[in-house]
Design a protein around this motif. Structure first.
Motif, PDB file in Angstrom:
ATOM      1  N   ILE A  91       0.839  -1.203   0.000  1.00  0.00           N
ATOM      2  CA  ILE A  91       0.000   0.000   0.000  1.00  0.00           C
ATOM      3  C   ILE A  91       0.871   1.251   0.000  1.00  0.00           C
ATOM      4  CG2 ILE A  91      -1.627   1.362   1.388  1.00  0.00           C
ATOM      5  CD1 ILE A  91      -2.772  -1.394   2.339  1.00  0.00           C
ATOM      6  N   ILE A  92       1.871   1.263   0.863  1.00  0.00           N
ATOM      7  CA  ILE A  92       2.765   2.419   0.931  1.00  0.00           C
ATOM      8  C   ILE A  92       3.565   2.546  -0.360  1.00  0.00           C
ATOM      9  CG2 ILE A  92       4.707   3.459   2.160  1.00  0.00           C
ATOM     10  CD1 ILE A  92       3.613   1.938   4.661  1.00  0.00           C
ATOM     11  N   ALA A  93       3.994   1.408  -0.917  1.00  0.00           N
ATOM     12  CA  ALA A  93       4.701   1.444  -2.202  1.00  0.00           C
ATOM     13  C   ALA A  93       3.801   2.032  -3.279  1.00  0.00           C
ATOM     14  CB  ALA A  93       5.149   0.041  -2.596  1.00  0.00           C
ATOM     15  N   GLY A  94       2.515   1.704  -3.252  1.00  0.00           N
ATOM     16  CA  GLY A  94       1.582   2.283  -4.210  1.00  0.00           C
ATOM     17  C   GLY A  94       1.532   3.796  -4.104  1.00  0.00           C
ATOM     18  N   ALA A  95       1.499   4.305  -2.862  1.00  0.00           N
ATOM     19  CA  ALA A  95       1.483   5.754  -2.645  1.00  0.00           C
ATOM     20  C   ALA A  95       2.762   6.399  -3.164  1.00  0.00           C
ATOM     21  CB  ALA A  95       1.292   6.061  -1.159  1.00  0.00           C
ATOM     22  N   VAL A  96       3.888   5.728  -2.962  1.00  0.00           N
ATOM     23  CA  VAL A  96       5.159   6.268  -3.439  1.00  0.00           C
ATOM     24  C   VAL A  96       5.217   6.247  -4.964  1.00  0.00           C
ATOM     25  CG1 VAL A  96       7.675   6.020  -3.376  1.00  0.00           C
ATOM     26  CG2 VAL A  96       6.333   5.550  -1.326  1.00  0.00           C
ATOM     27  N   ILE A  97       4.687   5.195  -5.576  1.00  0.00           N
ATOM     28  CA  ILE A  97       4.691   5.103  -7.041  1.00  0.00           C
ATOM     29  C   ILE A  97       3.876   6.238  -7.660  1.00  0.00           C
ATOM     30  CG2 ILE A  97       3.856   3.713  -8.981  1.00  0.00           C
ATOM     31  CD1 ILE A  97       4.641   1.216  -7.339  1.00  0.00           C
ATOM     32  N   GLY A  98       2.742   6.571  -7.051  1.00  0.00           N
ATOM     33  CA  GLY A  98       1.937   7.683  -7.565  1.00  0.00           C
ATOM     34  C   GLY A  98       2.736   8.972  -7.624  1.00  0.00           C
ATOM     35  N   PHE A  99       3.469   9.279  -6.554  1.00  0.00           N
ATOM     36  CA  PHE A  99       4.347  10.456  -6.546  1.00  0.00           C
ATOM     37  C   PHE A  99       5.482  10.292  -7.542  1.00  0.00           C
ATOM     38  CE2 PHE A  99       8.536  11.769  -5.029  1.00  0.00           C
ATOM     39  CZ  PHE A  99       8.408  13.155  -5.079  1.00  0.00           C
ATOM     40  N   PHE A 100       6.063   9.101  -7.608  1.00  0.00           N
ATOM     41  CA  PHE A 100       7.202   8.813  -8.476  1.00  0.00           C
ATOM     42  C   PHE A 100       6.893   9.139  -9.932  1.00  0.00           C
ATOM     43  CE2 PHE A 100       9.379   5.799 -11.284  1.00  0.00           C
ATOM     44  CZ  PHE A 100      10.707   5.972 -10.924  1.00  0.00           C
ATOM     45  N   LEU A 101       5.691   8.855 -10.382  1.00  0.00           N
ATOM     46  CA  LEU A 101       5.325   9.088 -11.776  1.00  0.00           C
ATOM     47  C   LEU A 101       5.343  10.565 -12.154  1.00  0.00           C
ATOM     48  CD1 LEU A 101       2.390   6.512 -12.103  1.00  0.00           C
ATOM     49  CD2 LEU A 101       4.725   6.299 -12.987  1.00  0.00           C
ATOM     50  N   VAL A 102       5.226  11.431 -11.170  1.00  0.00           N
ATOM     51  CA  VAL A 102       5.284  12.870 -11.429  1.00  0.00           C
ATOM     52  C   VAL A 102       6.691  13.411 -11.166  1.00  0.00           C
ATOM     53  CG1 VAL A 102       4.211  15.105 -10.901  1.00  0.00           C
ATOM     54  CG2 VAL A 102       2.861  13.007 -10.732  1.00  0.00           C
ATOM     55  N   ASN A 103       7.395  12.771 -10.280  1.00  0.00           N
ATOM     56  CA  ASN A 103       8.742  13.212  -9.900  1.00  0.00           C
ATOM     57  C   ASN A 103       9.824  12.770 -10.879  1.00  0.00           C
ATOM     58  OD1 ASN A 103      11.222  11.962  -7.865  1.00  0.00           O
ATOM     59  ND2 ASN A 103      10.885  14.165  -7.896  1.00  0.00           N
ATOM     60  N   TRP A 104       9.647  11.601 -11.487  1.00  0.00           N
ATOM     61  CA  TRP A 104      10.677  11.039 -12.379  1.00  0.00           C
ATOM     62  C   TRP A 104      10.108  10.802 -13.764  1.00  0.00           C
ATOM     63  CZ3 TRP A 104      11.749   6.567 -15.220  1.00  0.00           C
ATOM     64  CH2 TRP A 104      13.088   6.399 -15.589  1.00  0.00           C
ATOM     65  N   PRO A 105      10.836  11.158 -14.836  1.00  0.00           N
ATOM     66  CA  PRO A 105      12.243  11.614 -14.827  1.00  0.00           C
ATOM     67  C   PRO A 105      12.426  13.132 -14.867  1.00  0.00           C
ATOM     68  CG  PRO A 105      11.596  11.026 -17.045  1.00  0.00           C
ATOM     69  CD  PRO A 105      10.389  10.781 -16.190  1.00  0.00           C
ATOM     70  N   ARG A 106      11.337  13.892 -15.103  1.00  0.00           N
ATOM     71  CA  ARG A 106      11.492  15.323 -15.377  1.00  0.00           C
ATOM     72  C   ARG A 106      11.450  16.196 -14.135  1.00  0.00           C
ATOM     73  NH1 ARG A 106      13.889  16.010 -19.887  1.00  0.00           N
ATOM     74  NH2 ARG A 106      13.083  18.142 -19.967  1.00  0.00           N
ATOM     75  N   GLY A 107      11.114  15.637 -12.996  1.00  0.00           N
ATOM     76  CA  GLY A 107      11.133  16.414 -11.759  1.00  0.00           C
ATOM     77  C   GLY A 107      10.108  17.521 -11.718  1.00  0.00           C
ATOM     78  N   LYS A 108       8.839  17.193 -11.988  1.00  0.00           N
ATOM     79  CA  LYS A 108       7.786  18.209 -11.957  1.00  0.00           C
ATOM     80  C   LYS A 108       7.401  18.586 -10.534  1.00  0.00           C
ATOM     81  CE  LYS A 108       7.431  18.464 -16.394  1.00  0.00           C
ATOM     82  NZ  LYS A 108       7.897  19.699 -17.109  1.00  0.00           N
ATOM     83  N   ILE A 109       7.737  17.722  -9.581  1.00  0.00           N
ATOM     84  CA  ILE A 109       7.496  18.000  -8.167  1.00  0.00           C
ATOM     85  C   ILE A 109       8.561  17.267  -7.364  1.00  0.00           C
ATOM     86  CG2 ILE A 109       5.951  16.018  -7.791  1.00  0.00           C
ATOM     87  CD1 ILE A 109       4.252  17.874  -6.010  1.00  0.00           C
ATOM     88  N   PHE A 110       8.927  17.838  -6.212  1.00  0.00           N
ATOM     89  CA  PHE A 110       9.945  17.228  -5.358  1.00  0.00           C
ATOM     90  C   PHE A 110       9.317  16.703  -4.073  1.00  0.00           C
ATOM     91  CE2 PHE A 110      13.278  20.322  -7.246  1.00  0.00           C
ATOM     92  CZ  PHE A 110      13.368  19.527  -8.391  1.00  0.00           C
ATOM     93  N   LEU A 111      10.000  15.739  -3.478  1.00  0.00           N
ATOM     94  CA  LEU A 111       9.530  15.139  -2.236  1.00  0.00           C
ATOM     95  C   LEU A 111       9.504  16.143  -1.099  1.00  0.00           C
ATOM     96  CD1 LEU A 111       8.656  12.331  -1.207  1.00  0.00           C
ATOM     97  CD2 LEU A 111      11.054  11.883  -0.670  1.00  0.00           C
ATOM     98  N   GLY A 112      10.542  16.973  -1.011  1.00  0.00           N
ATOM     99  CA  GLY A 112      10.634  17.939   0.073  1.00  0.00           C
ATOM    100  C   GLY A 112      10.980  17.277   1.394  1.00  0.00           C
ATOM    101  N   ASP A 113      11.244  18.084   2.398  1.00  0.00           N
ATOM    102  CA  ASP A 113      11.591  17.543   3.715  1.00  0.00           C
ATOM    103  C   ASP A 113      10.403  16.840   4.363  1.00  0.00           C
ATOM    104  OD1 ASP A 113      14.459  18.602   4.814  1.00  0.00           O
ATOM    105  OD2 ASP A 113      13.630  19.970   3.342  1.00  0.00           O
ATOM    106  N   GLY A 114       9.202  17.380   4.152  1.00  0.00           N
ATOM    107  CA  GLY A 114       8.021  16.723   4.713  1.00  0.00           C
ATOM    108  C   GLY A 114       7.876  15.315   4.186  1.00  0.00           C
TER     109      GLY A 114
END
Length: 373
Positions: free
Chosen positions: A207-230
Protein backbone atom coordinates in the motif's frame (compact mmCIF):
# COMPACT_ATOMS: atom_id res chain seq x y z
CA UNK A 1 -2.83 -18.54 5.07
CA UNK A 2 -3.99 -17.04 1.73
CA UNK A 3 -2.32 -18.38 -1.38
CA UNK A 4 -0.26 -16.31 -3.81
CA UNK A 5 -3.14 -15.74 -6.26
CA UNK A 6 -5.25 -14.22 -3.48
CA UNK A 7 -2.30 -12.05 -2.46
CA UNK A 8 -1.95 -10.47 -5.90
CA UNK A 9 -5.71 -10.23 -6.41
CA UNK A 10 -6.01 -8.23 -3.19
CA UNK A 11 -2.99 -6.12 -4.10
CA UNK A 12 -4.14 -5.05 -7.55
CA UNK A 13 -7.87 -4.73 -6.84
CA UNK A 14 -7.83 -2.59 -3.77
CA UNK A 15 -5.45 -0.86 -1.41
CA UNK A 16 -2.23 -0.28 -3.34
CA UNK A 17 -3.97 0.79 -6.54
CA UNK A 18 -6.18 3.28 -4.71
CA UNK A 19 -3.19 4.60 -2.75
CA UNK A 20 -1.27 5.08 -6.00
CA UNK A 21 -4.13 6.83 -7.79
CA UNK A 22 -4.75 9.17 -4.86
CA UNK A 23 -1.05 10.02 -4.64
CA UNK A 24 -0.78 10.57 -8.40
CA UNK A 25 -3.83 12.84 -8.55
CA UNK A 26 -2.70 14.85 -5.52
CA UNK A 27 0.82 15.27 -6.95
CA UNK A 28 -0.56 16.38 -10.32
CA UNK A 29 -2.89 18.86 -8.63
CA UNK A 30 0.04 20.33 -6.70
CA UNK A 31 1.92 20.79 -9.97
CA UNK A 32 -1.03 22.31 -11.84
CA UNK A 33 -1.79 24.74 -8.98
CA UNK A 34 1.80 25.84 -8.34
CA UNK A 35 0.99 29.42 -9.38
CA UNK A 36 -1.31 29.59 -6.36
CA UNK A 37 1.04 28.20 -3.75
CA UNK A 38 4.41 28.71 -5.41
CA UNK A 39 5.29 31.76 -3.33
CA UNK A 40 5.94 29.49 -0.36
CA UNK A 41 6.21 25.97 -1.83
CA UNK A 42 8.89 26.38 -4.52
CA UNK A 43 12.40 24.95 -4.32
CA UNK A 44 14.59 27.46 -6.14
CA UNK A 45 17.49 26.32 -8.29
CA UNK A 46 20.35 28.15 -6.56
CA UNK A 47 22.55 26.33 -4.07
CA UNK A 48 25.37 23.83 -3.88
CA UNK A 49 23.04 20.82 -3.89
CA UNK A 50 20.51 22.18 -6.39
CA UNK A 51 20.56 20.14 -9.60
CA UNK A 52 17.30 21.33 -11.18
CA UNK A 53 17.05 24.17 -13.70
CA UNK A 54 13.85 25.95 -12.63
CA UNK A 55 11.88 26.53 -9.41
CA UNK A 56 9.84 23.42 -8.54
CA UNK A 57 7.21 22.65 -5.89
CA UNK A 58 8.85 20.79 -2.99
CA UNK A 59 5.70 19.65 -1.21
CA UNK A 60 5.30 16.25 -2.90
CA UNK A 61 5.20 14.60 0.49
CA UNK A 62 1.57 15.71 0.65
CA UNK A 63 0.84 13.37 -2.25
CA UNK A 64 2.40 10.40 -0.48
CA UNK A 65 0.60 11.17 2.79
CA UNK A 66 -2.74 11.45 0.97
CA UNK A 67 -1.99 8.20 -0.85
CA UNK A 68 -1.31 6.35 2.41
CA UNK A 69 -4.50 7.81 3.89
CA UNK A 70 -6.48 6.67 0.85
CA UNK A 71 -4.92 3.21 1.15
CA UNK A 72 -5.97 3.13 4.79
CA UNK A 73 -9.53 4.08 3.85
CA UNK A 74 -9.63 1.35 1.19
CA UNK A 75 -8.31 -1.36 3.50
CA UNK A 76 -11.46 -1.79 5.55
CA UNK A 77 -12.25 -5.13 3.91
CA UNK A 78 -10.42 -8.09 2.45
CA UNK A 79 -7.47 -10.08 3.73
CA UNK A 80 -6.14 -9.10 7.19
CA UNK A 81 -8.10 -5.83 7.10
CA UNK A 82 -8.01 -5.08 10.83
CA UNK A 83 -4.26 -5.61 11.19
CA UNK A 84 -3.48 -3.65 8.02
CA UNK A 85 -5.49 -0.72 9.29
CA UNK A 86 -3.80 -0.93 12.70
CA UNK A 87 -0.33 -0.68 11.12
CA UNK A 88 -1.37 2.06 8.69
CA UNK A 89 -3.12 4.11 11.36
CA UNK A 90 0.02 3.99 13.50
CA UNK A 91 2.14 5.16 10.55
CA UNK A 92 -0.27 8.00 9.80
CA UNK A 93 -0.62 9.16 13.41
CA UNK A 94 2.91 8.62 14.65
CA UNK A 95 4.38 9.97 11.41
CA UNK A 96 2.69 13.35 11.80
CA UNK A 97 5.49 15.07 13.80
CA UNK A 98 8.05 14.02 11.17
CA UNK A 99 5.76 15.10 8.33
CA UNK A 100 4.57 18.39 9.84
CA UNK A 101 7.97 19.72 10.88
CA UNK A 102 9.45 18.66 7.56
CA UNK A 103 6.63 20.38 5.70
CA UNK A 104 7.13 23.51 7.80
CA UNK A 105 10.73 23.59 6.59
CA UNK A 106 9.50 23.22 3.01
CA UNK A 107 7.28 26.28 3.24
CA UNK A 108 9.21 28.48 5.69
CA UNK A 109 12.87 27.41 5.21
CA UNK A 110 13.33 28.15 8.93
CA UNK A 111 13.12 24.76 10.68
CA UNK A 112 16.58 23.52 11.65
CA UNK A 113 17.91 20.02 10.99
CA UNK A 114 18.04 19.43 14.74
CA UNK A 115 14.34 20.25 15.19
CA UNK A 116 13.36 18.02 12.26
CA UNK A 117 15.47 15.20 13.64
CA UNK A 118 13.93 15.55 17.11
CA UNK A 119 10.46 15.59 15.57
CA UNK A 120 11.19 12.36 13.74
CA UNK A 121 12.54 10.78 16.93
CA UNK A 122 9.32 11.90 18.60
CA UNK A 123 7.45 10.01 15.88
CA UNK A 124 9.36 6.89 16.93
CA UNK A 125 8.36 7.41 20.57
CA UNK A 126 4.76 8.05 19.51
CA UNK A 127 4.79 4.82 17.51
CA UNK A 128 5.81 2.96 20.67
CA UNK A 129 3.16 4.79 22.67
CA UNK A 130 0.43 3.71 20.26
CA UNK A 131 1.50 0.11 19.76
CA UNK A 132 3.82 -0.80 22.62
CA UNK A 133 6.35 -1.92 20.00
CA UNK A 134 10.02 -0.95 20.24
CA UNK A 135 13.36 -2.51 19.40
CA UNK A 136 13.96 -5.16 22.04
CA UNK A 137 16.85 -7.05 20.47
CA UNK A 138 19.61 -6.48 17.91
CA UNK A 139 21.35 -9.86 18.25
CA UNK A 140 24.29 -8.33 20.14
CA UNK A 141 24.98 -9.83 23.60
CA UNK A 142 24.97 -7.19 26.30
CA UNK A 143 23.07 -4.67 24.22
CA UNK A 144 20.12 -7.03 24.05
CA UNK A 145 20.17 -7.18 27.85
CA UNK A 146 20.05 -3.38 28.06
CA UNK A 147 17.21 -3.24 25.51
CA UNK A 148 15.23 -5.46 27.83
CA UNK A 149 14.55 -2.30 29.86
CA UNK A 150 11.73 -0.29 28.33
CA UNK A 151 13.31 3.15 28.73
CA UNK A 152 16.45 2.08 26.85
CA UNK A 153 14.45 0.21 24.24
CA UNK A 154 12.29 3.24 23.50
CA UNK A 155 15.27 5.60 23.39
CA UNK A 156 17.14 3.27 21.03
CA UNK A 157 14.05 2.97 18.81
CA UNK A 158 13.71 6.76 18.63
CA UNK A 159 17.40 7.10 17.77
CA UNK A 160 17.18 4.42 15.04
CA UNK A 161 14.00 5.88 13.54
CA UNK A 162 15.50 9.37 13.49
CA UNK A 163 18.70 8.09 11.91
CA UNK A 164 16.98 6.18 9.11
CA UNK A 165 14.61 9.07 8.38
CA UNK A 166 17.49 11.53 8.20
CA UNK A 167 19.39 9.18 5.87
CA UNK A 168 16.42 9.07 3.50
CA UNK A 169 16.42 12.86 3.46
CA UNK A 170 20.17 12.91 2.69
CA UNK A 171 19.83 10.84 -0.51
CA UNK A 172 16.99 13.02 -1.80
CA UNK A 173 19.16 14.72 -4.40
CA UNK A 174 17.92 13.71 -7.87
CA UNK A 175 14.62 13.07 -9.61
CA UNK A 176 13.29 9.70 -8.57
CA UNK A 177 16.28 8.71 -6.43
CA UNK A 178 14.59 8.61 -3.03
CA UNK A 179 11.22 7.42 -4.31
CA UNK A 180 12.78 4.67 -6.42
CA UNK A 181 15.02 3.56 -3.57
CA UNK A 182 12.05 3.53 -1.19
CA UNK A 183 10.04 1.37 -3.61
CA UNK A 184 12.91 -1.13 -3.76
CA UNK A 185 13.17 -1.17 0.05
CA UNK A 186 9.41 -1.55 0.50
CA UNK A 187 9.37 -4.41 -2.00
CA UNK A 188 12.11 -6.17 -0.03
CA UNK A 189 10.29 -5.69 3.27
CA UNK A 190 7.02 -6.82 1.70
CA UNK A 191 8.48 -9.94 0.07
CA UNK A 192 10.18 -11.03 3.30
CA UNK A 193 7.01 -10.38 5.32
CA UNK A 194 5.02 -12.47 2.82
CA UNK A 195 7.56 -15.29 2.95
CA UNK A 196 7.32 -15.55 6.73
CA UNK A 197 3.54 -15.36 6.68
CA UNK A 198 3.12 -11.80 7.99
CA UNK A 199 0.36 -10.94 5.53
CA UNK A 200 -0.76 -7.66 7.19
CA UNK A 201 2.75 -6.21 7.08
CA UNK A 202 3.27 -7.44 3.52
CA UNK A 203 0.11 -5.69 2.35
CA UNK A 204 1.03 -2.57 4.28
CA UNK A 205 4.34 -2.40 2.40
CA UNK A 206 2.52 -2.70 -0.91
CA UNK A 207 0.00 0.00 0.00
CA UNK A 208 2.77 2.42 0.93
CA UNK A 209 4.70 1.44 -2.20
CA UNK A 210 1.58 2.28 -4.21
CA UNK A 211 1.48 5.75 -2.65
CA UNK A 212 5.16 6.27 -3.44
CA UNK A 213 4.69 5.10 -7.04
CA UNK A 214 1.94 7.68 -7.57
CA UNK A 215 4.35 10.46 -6.55
CA UNK A 216 7.20 8.81 -8.48
CA UNK A 217 5.32 9.09 -11.78
CA UNK A 218 5.28 12.87 -11.43
CA UNK A 219 8.74 13.21 -9.90
CA UNK A 220 10.68 11.04 -12.38
CA UNK A 221 12.24 11.61 -14.83
CA UNK A 222 11.49 15.32 -15.38
CA UNK A 223 11.13 16.41 -11.76
CA UNK A 224 7.79 18.21 -11.96
CA UNK A 225 7.50 18.00 -8.17
CA UNK A 226 9.94 17.23 -5.36
CA UNK A 227 9.53 15.14 -2.24
CA UNK A 228 10.63 17.94 0.07
CA UNK A 229 11.59 17.54 3.71
CA UNK A 230 8.02 16.72 4.71
CA UNK A 231 7.91 13.83 2.28
CA UNK A 232 11.45 12.66 2.98
CA UNK A 233 11.01 12.57 6.75
CA UNK A 234 7.54 11.01 6.58
CA UNK A 235 8.73 8.37 4.13
CA UNK A 236 11.88 7.88 6.19
CA UNK A 237 9.83 7.36 9.34
CA UNK A 238 7.58 4.91 7.52
CA UNK A 239 10.52 2.82 6.29
CA UNK A 240 12.15 2.93 9.72
CA UNK A 241 8.95 1.84 11.46
CA UNK A 242 8.52 -1.08 9.07
CA UNK A 243 12.17 -1.96 9.74
CA UNK A 244 11.32 -2.08 13.46
CA UNK A 245 8.12 -4.07 12.95
CA UNK A 246 9.52 -6.81 10.71
CA UNK A 247 11.87 -8.47 13.26
CA UNK A 248 9.71 -7.57 16.25
CA UNK A 249 6.65 -9.26 14.72
CA UNK A 250 8.62 -12.19 13.29
CA UNK A 251 11.16 -13.85 15.58
CA UNK A 252 12.79 -15.74 12.70
CA UNK A 253 13.96 -12.48 11.11
CA UNK A 254 17.13 -10.87 12.48
CA UNK A 255 17.20 -7.08 13.01
CA UNK A 256 20.29 -7.14 10.80
CA UNK A 257 18.01 -8.00 7.89
CA UNK A 258 16.20 -4.68 8.37
CA UNK A 259 19.54 -2.90 8.63
CA UNK A 260 20.71 -4.51 5.39
CA UNK A 261 17.59 -3.34 3.54
CA UNK A 262 18.15 0.22 4.80
CA UNK A 263 21.91 0.08 4.30
CA UNK A 264 22.31 2.29 1.21
CA UNK A 265 21.04 5.53 2.79
CA UNK A 266 22.62 4.64 6.15
CA UNK A 267 26.03 4.05 4.55
CA UNK A 268 25.68 7.35 2.69
CA UNK A 269 25.10 9.24 5.93
CA UNK A 270 27.82 7.43 7.87
CA UNK A 271 30.44 7.93 5.19
CA UNK A 272 29.40 11.56 4.70
CA UNK A 273 30.02 12.22 8.39
CA UNK A 274 33.40 10.53 8.16
CA UNK A 275 34.64 12.41 5.11
CA UNK A 276 33.36 15.76 6.36
CA UNK A 277 35.04 15.28 9.71
CA UNK A 278 38.33 13.65 8.75
CA UNK A 279 39.18 14.36 5.11
CA UNK A 280 41.10 17.53 4.36
CA UNK A 281 39.05 18.75 1.39
CA UNK A 282 35.69 18.07 3.04
CA UNK A 283 33.27 20.62 4.47
CA UNK A 284 32.03 20.92 8.05
CA UNK A 285 29.86 18.03 9.27
CA UNK A 286 26.70 20.14 9.38
CA UNK A 287 27.19 21.88 6.02
CA UNK A 288 25.77 20.61 2.70
CA UNK A 289 28.14 19.67 -0.09
CA UNK A 290 28.04 18.24 -3.60
CA UNK A 291 30.20 15.17 -3.11
CA UNK A 292 27.62 12.58 -2.08
CA UNK A 293 27.77 9.40 -4.13
CA UNK A 294 24.69 10.44 -6.14
CA UNK A 295 26.24 13.86 -6.88
CA UNK A 296 29.42 12.24 -8.14
CA UNK A 297 27.44 9.73 -10.20
CA UNK A 298 25.70 12.62 -11.91
CA UNK A 299 28.93 14.49 -12.64
CA UNK A 300 30.93 11.48 -13.78
CA UNK A 301 28.68 8.70 -15.06
CA UNK A 302 25.55 10.49 -16.29
CA UNK A 303 27.52 13.31 -17.90
CA UNK A 304 29.93 10.89 -19.60
CA UNK A 305 27.32 8.39 -20.81
CA UNK A 306 24.81 11.02 -21.87
CA UNK A 307 27.03 13.94 -23.01
CA UNK A 308 24.39 15.54 -25.22
CA UNK A 309 21.53 15.28 -22.76
CA UNK A 310 20.16 18.37 -21.05
CA UNK A 311 20.84 18.97 -17.37
CA UNK A 312 17.27 18.00 -16.53
CA UNK A 313 17.53 14.76 -18.50
CA UNK A 314 20.84 13.85 -16.88
CA UNK A 315 19.23 14.58 -13.51
CA UNK A 316 16.65 11.85 -14.08
CA UNK A 317 19.16 9.47 -15.67
CA UNK A 318 21.40 9.61 -12.59
CA UNK A 319 18.98 7.79 -10.29
CA UNK A 320 19.04 4.38 -12.07
CA UNK A 321 22.75 4.03 -11.21
CA UNK A 322 21.90 4.29 -7.51
CA UNK A 323 18.78 2.12 -7.81
CA UNK A 324 21.03 -0.65 -9.10
CA UNK A 325 23.23 -0.23 -6.04
CA UNK A 326 20.21 -0.23 -3.68
CA UNK A 327 19.06 -3.51 -5.25
CA UNK A 328 22.21 -5.29 -4.04
CA UNK A 329 21.58 -5.19 -0.26
CA UNK A 330 17.79 -5.46 -0.67
CA UNK A 331 18.09 -8.58 -2.83
CA UNK A 332 20.65 -10.07 -0.44
CA UNK A 333 18.26 -9.46 2.47
CA UNK A 334 15.56 -11.49 0.74
CA UNK A 335 17.84 -14.44 0.09
CA UNK A 336 19.71 -14.39 3.42
CA UNK A 337 16.91 -13.33 5.78
CA UNK A 338 17.30 -16.35 8.06
CA UNK A 339 21.10 -16.28 8.31
CA UNK A 340 22.70 -13.66 10.52
CA UNK A 341 26.19 -14.55 9.24
CA UNK A 342 25.26 -14.19 5.57
CA UNK A 343 23.30 -11.01 6.29
CA UNK A 344 26.33 -9.46 8.00
CA UNK A 345 28.56 -10.60 5.13
CA UNK A 346 26.18 -8.97 2.64
CA UNK A 347 26.26 -5.78 4.71
CA UNK A 348 30.08 -5.71 4.60
CA UNK A 349 30.09 -6.40 0.87
CA UNK A 350 27.54 -3.63 0.25
CA UNK A 351 29.75 -1.19 2.13
CA UNK A 352 32.80 -2.34 0.16
CA UNK A 353 30.94 -1.80 -3.11
CA UNK A 354 29.94 1.68 -1.96
CA UNK A 355 33.56 2.55 -1.15
CA UNK A 356 34.72 1.15 -4.47
CA UNK A 357 32.18 3.23 -6.37
CA UNK A 358 33.01 6.33 -4.37
CA UNK A 359 36.73 5.87 -4.83
CA UNK A 360 36.25 5.61 -8.58
CA UNK A 361 34.14 8.77 -8.72
CA UNK A 362 35.69 11.00 -6.02
CA UNK A 363 37.15 14.34 -7.02
CA UNK A 364 39.44 14.68 -4.00
CA UNK A 365 42.22 12.48 -2.67
CA UNK A 366 41.78 10.51 0.53
CA UNK A 367 44.09 12.67 2.66
CA UNK A 368 43.36 13.09 6.39
CA UNK A 369 42.94 16.69 7.57
CA UNK A 370 45.79 16.44 10.06
CA UNK A 371 48.35 14.97 7.61
CA UNK A 372 51.21 16.97 6.15
CA UNK A 373 50.98 18.26 2.61
Amino acid sequence: MPNTSLFFAELFRYDAFIAGVASLITSLLLVFTKNWHGSFSMDHNSGIQKMHTSPTPRIGGIGIAVGVLAGFAASSHGIAAAEKRAILSTILLAGMPAFIFGLLEDVTKKVSVRIRLLATMASGVLGWGITGTAITHVDIPGLDFILGYTVFSVFFTAFAVGGVANSINIIDGFNGLTAGTAIIMLAAFGIIARQVGDIPLAFTCMIIAGAVIGFFLVNWPRGKIFLGDGGAYFLGFTLAWIAVLLPERNASISPWTSLLICSYPIIEVGFSIYRRKFLREATAVTQPDAVHLHSLANKRWAKKIFPNASKTTRNGLTSPFLWCYALIPCSAAIFFQHSKVLTLAALVISFAIYLSMYNKLAFFRWIPKNSAR
